[in-house]
Design a protein around this motif. Structure first.
Motif, short mmCIF file in Angstrom:
data_model
loop_
_atom_site.label_atom_id
_atom_site.label_comp_id
_atom_site.label_asym_id
_atom_site.label_seq_id
_atom_site.Cartn_x
_atom_site.Cartn_y
_atom_site.Cartn_z
N PRO A 80 0.93 -1.25 0.20
CA PRO A 80 -0.04 -0.02 0.20
C PRO A 80 1.11 1.27 0.14
CG PRO A 80 0.02 -0.69 2.15
CD PRO A 80 0.76 -1.77 1.24
N ALA A 81 0.34 2.37 -0.38
CA ALA A 81 0.90 3.70 -0.48
C ALA A 81 1.05 4.15 1.11
CB ALA A 81 0.18 4.81 -1.30
N ASN A 82 -0.01 4.01 1.72
CA ASN A 82 0.09 4.15 3.14
C ASN A 82 0.10 3.03 4.09
OD1 ASN A 82 -0.32 6.97 2.53
ND2 ASN A 82 -2.41 6.79 2.26
N HIS A 83 0.94 3.14 5.08
CA HIS A 83 1.04 2.01 5.98
C HIS A 83 0.40 2.07 7.38
CE1 HIS A 83 3.94 0.15 3.27
NE2 HIS A 83 4.20 1.39 2.83
N ASN A 84 -0.96 2.65 7.58
CA ASN A 84 -1.62 2.87 8.81
C ASN A 84 -2.10 1.76 9.35
OD1 ASN A 84 -2.97 3.96 10.62
ND2 ASN A 84 -4.41 5.02 9.56
N CYS A 85 -1.22 0.89 9.92
CA CYS A 85 -1.58 -0.50 10.59
C CYS A 85 -2.37 -0.06 11.75
CB CYS A 85 -0.16 -1.16 11.07
SG CYS A 85 0.76 -1.99 9.73
N GLU A 383 12.99 2.93 9.79
CA GLU A 383 11.69 3.16 9.11
C GLU A 383 10.73 1.99 9.16
OE1 GLU A 383 8.96 6.04 6.93
OE2 GLU A 383 10.16 5.73 8.78
N SER A 384 11.31 0.88 8.91
CA SER A 384 10.73 -0.52 8.76
C SER A 384 9.89 -0.89 10.36
CB SER A 384 11.26 -1.72 8.57
OG SER A 384 10.73 -2.80 8.45
N LEU A 385 10.84 -0.63 11.14
CA LEU A 385 10.44 -0.91 12.86
C LEU A 385 9.40 0.59 13.15
CD1 LEU A 385 13.84 -1.77 14.44
CD2 LEU A 385 11.98 -3.05 14.24
N ARG A 386 9.56 1.39 12.24
CA ARG A 386 8.45 2.51 12.83
C ARG A 386 7.20 2.22 12.40
NH1 ARG A 386 5.75 6.79 10.71
NH2 ARG A 386 6.63 6.59 8.59
N LEU A 387 6.95 1.41 10.82
CA LEU A 387 5.86 1.22 10.35
C LEU A 387 5.44 -0.15 10.87
CD1 LEU A 387 6.60 2.70 6.95
CD2 LEU A 387 5.28 3.77 8.42
N TYR A 388 6.34 -0.83 11.31
CA TYR A 388 5.48 -2.20 11.50
C TYR A 388 6.45 -2.66 12.78
CZ TYR A 388 3.67 -2.37 6.81
OH TYR A 388 3.08 -2.24 5.94
N PRO A 389 6.10 -2.14 13.96
CA PRO A 389 6.87 -2.50 15.13
C PRO A 389 6.54 -3.89 15.42
CG PRO A 389 5.05 -0.91 15.76
CD PRO A 389 5.10 -1.02 14.13
N PRO A 390 7.34 -4.89 15.98
CA PRO A 390 6.95 -6.10 16.23
C PRO A 390 6.09 -6.10 17.36
CG PRO A 390 9.33 -5.90 15.88
CD PRO A 390 8.87 -4.41 15.96
N VAL A 419 2.18 1.54 20.90
CA VAL A 419 3.60 1.75 20.02
C VAL A 419 3.01 2.05 18.74
CG1 VAL A 419 5.54 0.89 19.14
CG2 VAL A 419 4.83 0.40 21.70
N MET A 420 1.99 1.09 18.09
CA MET A 420 1.58 1.26 16.49
C MET A 420 0.95 2.47 16.38
SD MET A 420 0.07 -1.86 14.64
CE MET A 420 -1.44 -1.81 15.32
N ALA A 421 0.25 3.14 17.25
CA ALA A 421 -0.51 4.43 16.97
C ALA A 421 0.68 5.52 17.09
CB ALA A 421 -1.72 4.74 17.86
N LEU A 422 1.31 5.34 18.04
CA LEU A 422 2.36 6.61 18.30
C LEU A 422 3.42 6.83 17.27
CD1 LEU A 422 2.73 6.34 22.30
CD2 LEU A 422 1.66 8.29 21.18
N ASP A 432 3.39 13.04 6.44
CA ASP A 432 3.94 11.76 5.73
C ASP A 432 3.88 10.56 6.64
OD1 ASP A 432 6.08 12.46 6.90
OD2 ASP A 432 7.26 11.95 5.15
N SER A 433 3.45 10.77 7.61
CA SER A 433 3.88 9.83 8.80
C SER A 433 3.38 8.10 8.37
CB SER A 433 2.83 10.08 9.98
OG SER A 433 1.48 10.04 9.84
N TYR A 434 2.37 8.28 7.40
CA TYR A 434 2.02 6.83 7.04
C TYR A 434 2.89 6.21 5.73
CZ TYR A 434 -2.03 7.59 9.93
OH TYR A 434 -2.80 8.34 10.99
#
Length: 517
Positions: A80-85, A383-390, A419-422, A432-434
């Motif tokens: 996706p263009a936006n990674h709003n998990c 950046e990966s850990l930001r968008l997809y924190p384990p 964490v995922m929301a913050l 551009d947070s997502y």
């Protein structure tokens, strides 16, 4: 004599009745009075939340909101263009946040959970070192997180750091470079074999390959020459993890951990088997006088901390489980998401590859100092850990009335920092947070996030994850070898469907088209 027997029967009946009344009163206090009292204390401070039901709290609506498989976020073969998990997976929590504010309360069974998204309060919570704030008690009987030595005053956390921390400092991790490199080369060679067999380009589902790599590293580090038995142990812990993820939020239902349900019975059996296998390896290593490894160091420190064999055994078993989560599963999942993002963003894949080749200057494998010079690669991992924190949530329980900011949190309340929301809040990260934009970390974490303590994929402050250093070195070395040996893109088979299974994982795995350079 008859009269005496009748009197004894009456006394026994009276005692039984009093006991039954006592049990009923205790249950009523625990399940009704205490939750209402805690909720009332928070409500008086202006903290609101959704209404909850007796015994279940808000569990049913949470499980219902997370039960659906998330698909259709992007066409097959695309990211996706936006990674709003958070907006997708935690839609109910996001709804509550909009409705009740950045600090609200909900219930998991009879446990009152204070969900906090205010930066300053999050900072106070995550940097708090008081033993009056610790692991939630409702996790005490979780077979995956460990039991027995989890105590209500945070002793386990302090004990675990004392046992594991000395072996996971950076200088110790630096000494593991040869081991990590050997395991990474094994994985790279396996991809070469697959590609050769497939005629130059291979469609590879990478998830198990990432787990094989990280599992190999941890098995060799923990079990030394017994690493094959370590792999068997971690495989069973993986099965235990899958089993526990099926429970969803039902762990919050009072007494649910004791009920002989099918999942609980299977979990108890797996837990017993895992403990048996770990302690069997420990005994064999002691008898054979194997070269000292991480498991033996944990054992020695555990014995120094508590001379009782039963306590020592529990410490060793529970620390092995924590090493599994921190050094095995977390690393594998993060590597999988990193490669997905690099496959979907060819420009960044090219940038990282160019950097790796430039830094290595003809060497086939980077050394420790070279990894530290790979800035572009580090930015991508961040950046990966930001968008997809384990780990999507940091959870703590208050064991004594405490004050954070202007909020007094009463004893018995559990605090969540999401964490995922913050990690993707536009107010913190910008418009551009997502988006996937590693350039935001060009000036480090402090330059990307203000305040920097809201970036917490490994936790933050004094309770930061013990395996952070090891995980980062593993990720850098593995990704450096992959981008320097292969080019890759998303396979048409790839379906973007993040899911929370204790950790944030790709529901259907990650499929890549891989070509040898």
């Amino acid at each position: 004599m008859v009269a005496e027997l009748e009197l004894i029967k009456m006394l026994a009946s009276s005692i039984a009745a009093v006991g039954l009344i006592g049990v009923v009163v205790s249950l009523y206090n625990a399940l009704v009075v205490k939750p209402r009292r805690l909720r009332s204390l928070l409500t008086k401070q202006g903290i609101r939340g959704p209404p909850s039901t007796l015994l279940l709290g808000n569990i049913m609506e949470i499980n219902k909101s997370q039960a659906r498989t998330i698909t259709g976020l992007a066409p097959a073969g695309e990211a996706p263009a936006n990674h709003n998990c958070s907006g997708v997976l935690n839609s109910l929590f996001e709804q509550w946040r909009r409705q009740y504010g950045d600090v609200y309360v909900f219930a998991l069974g009879n446990t009152q959970v204070l969900c906090v998204n205010q930066p300053e309060i999050v900072r106070e919570i995550t940097t708090c070192t008081s033993l009056d704030l610790g692991k939630p008690l409702f996790q005490d009987l979780d077979p995956l997180l460990g039991q027995g030595i989890l105590t209500s005053n945070g002793t386990f956390w302090a004990q675990q750091r004392k046992i594991l921390a000395p072996e996971l400092y950076m200088d110790k991790v630096k000494g593991m470079m040869n081991l990590i490199t050997e395991c990474a080369i094994i994985m790279v060679n396996s991809w070469n074999s697959i590609i050769e067999t497939e005629g130059g380009t291979a469609d590879i589902k990478i998830d198990n390959h990432m787990r094989s790599f990280s599992g190999d590293v941890i098995s060799r580090a923990c079990f030394g020459s017994n690493f094959s038995k370590g792999e068997e142990i971690f495989h069973k812990i993986r099965s235990l993890q899958k089993l526990m993820s099926k429970k969803g939020f039902s762990f919050g239902i009072p007494g649910s951990s004791y009920l002989p349900t099918k999942i609980n019975r299977e979990a108890w059996a797996l837990e017993k088997e895992v403990a048996y296998l770990i302690l069997k390896v420990v005994k064999e290593k002691q008898e054979a006088r194997y070269k000292k490894d991480l498991l033996q160091m944990v054992l020695e420190r555990a014995k120094n901390g508590d001379p009782h064999q039963e306590a020592t055994d529990r410490i060793v078993v529970d620390n092995c489980k924590n090493v599994y989560l921190a050094g095995y599963e977390t690393t594998a999942v993060t590597a999988t998401w990193c490669l997905m993002l690099l496959a979907a963003n060819q420009n960044w894949q090219d940038r990282v590859r160019a950097e790796v080749l430039q830094v290595c200057k003809g060497r086939s494998t980077p050394d420790y100092d070279m990894l530290n010079k790979m800035k572009q690669l580090t930015m991508v991992i961040h950046e990966s850990l930001r968008l997809y924190p384990p780990a999507t949530t940091i959870s703590r329980e208050v064991f004594k009335d405490m004050k954070f900011g202007d909020i007094t949190v009463p004893k018995g309340v559990t605090i969540w920092a999401t964490v995922m929301a913050l990690h993707t809040d536009p107010k913190i990260w910008g418009p551009d947070s997502y988006k996937f934009n590693p350039d935001r970390f060009a000036n480090g974490i402090a330059g990307a996030c203000k305040p920097p303590y809201l970036y917490m994929p490994f936790g933050v402050g004094p309770r930061v994850c013990l395996g952070q250093n090891l995980a980062m070195i593993e990720l850098k070395l593995l990704l450096a070898l992959i981008v320097s040996n292969f080019s890759f893109s998303l396979s048409p088979k790839y379906i973007h469907a993040p899911a929370i299974r204790l950790l944030l994982e790709p529901e259907h795995g990650v499929d890549l088209l891989v070509r040898k350079l």
